[in-house]
Design an enzyme around this catalytic site. Structure first.
Site, PDB file in Angstrom:
ATOM      1  N   LYS A 186     -15.721  12.447  12.140  1.00 51.49           N
ATOM      2  CA  LYS A 186     -14.678  11.435  12.331  1.00 51.49           C
ATOM      3  C   LYS A 186     -14.446  11.285  13.822  1.00 51.49           C
ATOM      4  O   LYS A 186     -14.689  12.223  14.592  1.00 51.49           O
ATOM      5  CB  LYS A 186     -13.381  11.867  11.652  1.00 51.49           C
ATOM      6  CG  LYS A 186     -12.483  10.717  11.291  1.00 51.49           C
ATOM      7  CD  LYS A 186     -12.948  10.046   9.996  1.00 51.49           C
ATOM      8  CE  LYS A 186     -12.092   8.847   9.627  1.00 51.49           C
ATOM      9  NZ  LYS A 186     -12.458   8.345   8.295  1.00 51.49           N
TER      10      LYS A 186
HETATM   11  P1  NAD Z   1      -6.495  -0.794   8.185  1.00 48.03           P
HETATM   12  O1  NAD Z   1      -6.136  -0.543   9.591  1.00 48.03           O
HETATM   13  O2  NAD Z   1      -7.397  -1.920   7.835  1.00 48.03           O
HETATM   14  O3  NAD Z   1      -5.161  -0.964   7.283  1.00 48.03           O
HETATM   15  C1  NAD Z   1      -4.144   0.000   7.232  1.00 48.03           C
HETATM   16  C2  NAD Z   1      -2.944  -0.633   6.529  1.00 48.03           C
HETATM   17  O4  NAD Z   1      -1.940   0.358   6.354  1.00 48.03           O
HETATM   18  C3  NAD Z   1      -2.285  -1.755   7.317  1.00 48.03           C
HETATM   19  O5  NAD Z   1      -1.826  -2.740   6.417  1.00 48.03           O
HETATM   20  C4  NAD Z   1      -1.092  -1.074   7.978  1.00 48.03           C
HETATM   21  O6  NAD Z   1      -0.054  -1.975   8.276  1.00 48.03           O
HETATM   22  C5  NAD Z   1      -0.717  -0.119   6.889  1.00 48.03           C
HETATM   23  N1  NAD Z   1       0.048   1.043   7.350  1.00 48.03           N
HETATM   24  C6  NAD Z   1      -0.146   1.815   8.445  1.00 48.03           C
HETATM   25  N2  NAD Z   1       0.776   2.783   8.491  1.00 48.03           N
HETATM   26  C7  NAD Z   1       1.555   2.644   7.395  1.00 48.03           C
HETATM   27  C8  NAD Z   1       2.667   3.334   6.871  1.00 48.03           C
HETATM   28  N3  NAD Z   1       3.176   4.379   7.505  1.00 48.03           N
HETATM   29  N4  NAD Z   1       3.207   2.895   5.713  1.00 48.03           N
HETATM   30  C9  NAD Z   1       2.689   1.827   5.067  1.00 48.03           C
HETATM   31  N5  NAD Z   1       1.640   1.129   5.510  1.00 48.03           N
HETATM   32  C10 NAD Z   1       1.090   1.526   6.663  1.00 48.03           C
HETATM   33  O7  NAD Z   1      -7.107   0.604   7.650  1.00 48.03           O
HETATM   34  P2  NAD Z   1      -8.066   0.847   6.425  1.00 48.03           P
HETATM   35  O8  NAD Z   1      -9.461   0.828   6.925  1.00 48.03           O
HETATM   36  O9  NAD Z   1      -7.660  -0.030   5.296  1.00 48.03           O
HETATM   37  O10 NAD Z   1      -7.718   2.370   6.096  1.00 48.03           O
HETATM   38  C11 NAD Z   1      -6.594   2.734   5.292  1.00 48.03           C
HETATM   39  C12 NAD Z   1      -6.805   4.150   4.800  1.00 48.03           C
HETATM   40  O11 NAD Z   1      -8.028   4.224   4.033  1.00 48.03           O
HETATM   41  C13 NAD Z   1      -6.961   5.232   5.881  1.00 48.03           C
HETATM   42  O12 NAD Z   1      -6.458   6.450   5.378  1.00 48.03           O
HETATM   43  C14 NAD Z   1      -8.470   5.331   6.041  1.00 48.03           C
HETATM   44  O13 NAD Z   1      -8.857   6.577   6.594  1.00 48.03           O
HETATM   45  C15 NAD Z   1      -8.890   5.201   4.598  1.00 48.03           C
HETATM   46  N6  NAD Z   1     -10.279   4.783   4.371  1.00 48.03           N
HETATM   47  C16 NAD Z   1     -10.794   3.679   4.964  1.00 48.03           C
HETATM   48  C17 NAD Z   1     -12.114   3.316   4.683  1.00 48.03           C
HETATM   49  C18 NAD Z   1     -12.728   2.072   5.226  1.00 48.03           C
HETATM   50  O14 NAD Z   1     -13.899   1.789   4.882  1.00 48.03           O
HETATM   51  N7  NAD Z   1     -12.047   1.272   6.027  1.00 48.03           N
HETATM   52  C19 NAD Z   1     -12.888   4.103   3.833  1.00 48.03           C
HETATM   53  C20 NAD Z   1     -12.301   5.208   3.210  1.00 48.03           C
HETATM   54  C21 NAD Z   1     -10.987   5.535   3.488  1.00 48.03           C
END
Ligand code: NAD
Length: 424
Positions: A114
């Site tokens: 990461k």
């Molecule tokens: P992103 O930046 O696209 O979206 C994150 C969302 O969460 C946004 O809408 C933001 O406003 C919201 N957010 C942030 N802090 C918050 C809080 N305290 N309370 C409520 N909402 C909040 O990120 P993403 O890529 O969608 O990732 C989200 C999660 O999924 C993370 O934990 C990431 O590690 C995990 N993840 C992402 C992927 C990927 O392919 N992008 C894959 C597996 C896991």
């Protein structure tokens, strides 16, 4: 800094302590020998970089970035890159370790890694963001590569950032190296279906989990925390599959509509840079209220540590499908179980992104690209197989789904470490 070989005592809000507690519990259960435990408890490489970026007004800012590689016994390491002001070494270590287990649950030939930069990307201009991304890529250029460590998007990064990293890496090597990152634009070797992959995987796992508990997804009520890449796509696909998405949130607030929200309109609003604060099609709720709604399915898809000892008892969903990494703390797990909430763990439910990243990497290495339908079919097959393997393990071991997923993952990585032996 904490001795990573120390016992399982931990601070409640530290994700790395949380990851270690989860690992210790499964290591005890598997009776892992002391040597393997020591190897798997630590991250193999941890790089901290501090680097300058010229801002648009001519001033210089120095940023801190990380890249952590947990374990490479099963293959090159793989994991996202996070741009967020709260990024720190322990968070990146936890996320790297979780990636090792996530790749192993899906039987991908990867270890976990990461990366992150302490920055709010929304505070930068496009030019500043590009200079920051390219300079960070240069700082870690010797540690990444298609056979070594392959970054991908995570919170605060996207296909555009991946394109800059791919181009920067290629410039350093004198030729194009598309396989150095995944989640790139299709025009430079990205895979069809990668953008939606994590959310689509959440849909596939939700479908399997519904079947498992005898619940129909058609008409089921859903709340989604976080409306980014994972949560936004998952909400829209769940709606298309017949579910009623009654609540969603972002970092500022949530919205609720008992009749179902127009999730596509919310998507368009967010794409245009708007906030849920501007959405008129529902009542305003807080993130805490969203987590406590009496829905059939709750999808935390924002960030780690959202459901913990203090609020787990208020969760009233029947299924909790973890789209984010580490949204549920180890203290919350027994409370959820006690209350009849079935938690489908992150290392299973949010694996769609890394699975299609794997497909992207395979396509890049072969310079042979697949139709989106083929990507989605293969993703479906792999996620259903992983779900069935986890359920079979849970039944065999009389374990919860999280324990079962960890048992499968840790034993697969331990087997690889044993088979390779210790050099020299
Ligand atoms: P992103 O930046 O696209 O979206 C994150 C969302 O969460 C946004 O809408 C933001 O406003 C919201 N957010 C942030 N802090 C918050 C809080 N305290 N309370 C409520 N909402 C909040 O990120 P993403 O890529 O969608 O990732 C989200 C999660 O999924 C993370 O934990 C990431 O590690 C995990 N993840 C992402 C992927 C990927 O392919 N992008 C894959 C597996 C896991």
């Amino acid at each position: 800094m904490r001795d990573v070989n120390a016992g399982p005592e931990r601070q409640p809000d530290n994700p790395y302590e949380m990851a270690l507690a989860q690992f210790d519990a499964v290591a005890d259960r598997l009776g892992l020998d002391d040597g393997l435990r020591k190897i798997l408890r630590v991250c193999k490489r941890e790089l901290i970089v501090r680097f300058p970026v010229k801002m648009d007004d001519g001033s210089i800012r120095v940023f801190t970035g990380y890249r952590v590689q947990h374990n490479e016994a099963r293959g090159p390491v793989k994991g996202g890159l996070r741009f967020n002001p709260a990024v720190n070494l322990d968070e990146v270590r936890a996320l790297a370790m979780w990636m090792t287990w996530k790749c192993a649950v899906a039987s991908l030939p990867y270890g976990g890694a990461k990366g992150g930069v302490e920055v709010d990307p929304r505070s930068l201009s496009d030019g500043e963001l590009e200079r920051l991304s390219r300079r960070y890529a240069t700082e870690i250029v010797r540690f990444i590569g298609p056979e070594q460590d392959i970054p991908a998007p995570d919170m605060g990064t996207d296909a555009r950032v991946m394109a800059w990293i791919m181009d920067t890496y290629s410039m350093h090597h004198g030729h194009s190296v598309p396989g150095v990152v995944t989640g790139k634009p299709v025009s430079i070797g990205g895979s069809s279906g990668r953008f939606e992959a994590t959310g689509r995987g959440v849909l596939f796992i939700t479908q399997e989990a519904c079947r498992h508990v005898g619940m129909s997804l058609e008409g089921a009520t859903v709340a989604v925390q976080g409306y980014g890449n994972v949560g936004g796509v998952a909400a829209r696909l769940l709606r298309q599959a017949g579910a009623r998405v009654v609540a969603v949130s972002d970092s500022r607030c949530g919205v609720y509509n008992a009749q179902g929200l127009d999730v596509d309109a919310i998507w368009d609003l967010k794409r245009r840079g708007g906030s849920l604060l501007d959405f008129a099609g529902g009542d305003r709720i807080t993130n805490a209220e969203l987590l406590a709604l009496p829905v059939d399915i709750l999808v935390p898809a924002a960030m780690e540590g959202q459901i913990h000892a203090d609020n787990a008892a208020s969760v009233r969903a029947r299924l909790l499908v973890e789209g984010a990494n580490g949204p549920v703390s180890p203290e919350a797990d027994p409370i959820l179980t006690e209350n009849g909430v079935l938690a489908v763990p992150d290392i299973l439910a949010s694996g769609g992104g890394v699975i299609v990243s794997y497909f992207e990497w395979v396509q890049d290495l072969q310079s042979f690209f697949w139709e989106e339908s083929e990507v989605n079919e293969r993703l479906h097959r792999l996620m259903v197989r992983s779900f069935q393997e986890v359920v079979a393990c849970a039944e065999r071991e009389k374990a919860h789904l999280r324990e079962a997923a960890y048992i499968l993952a840790v034993s697969r990585v331990a087997e690889a470490v044993r088979d390779r032996g210790i050099f020299p």
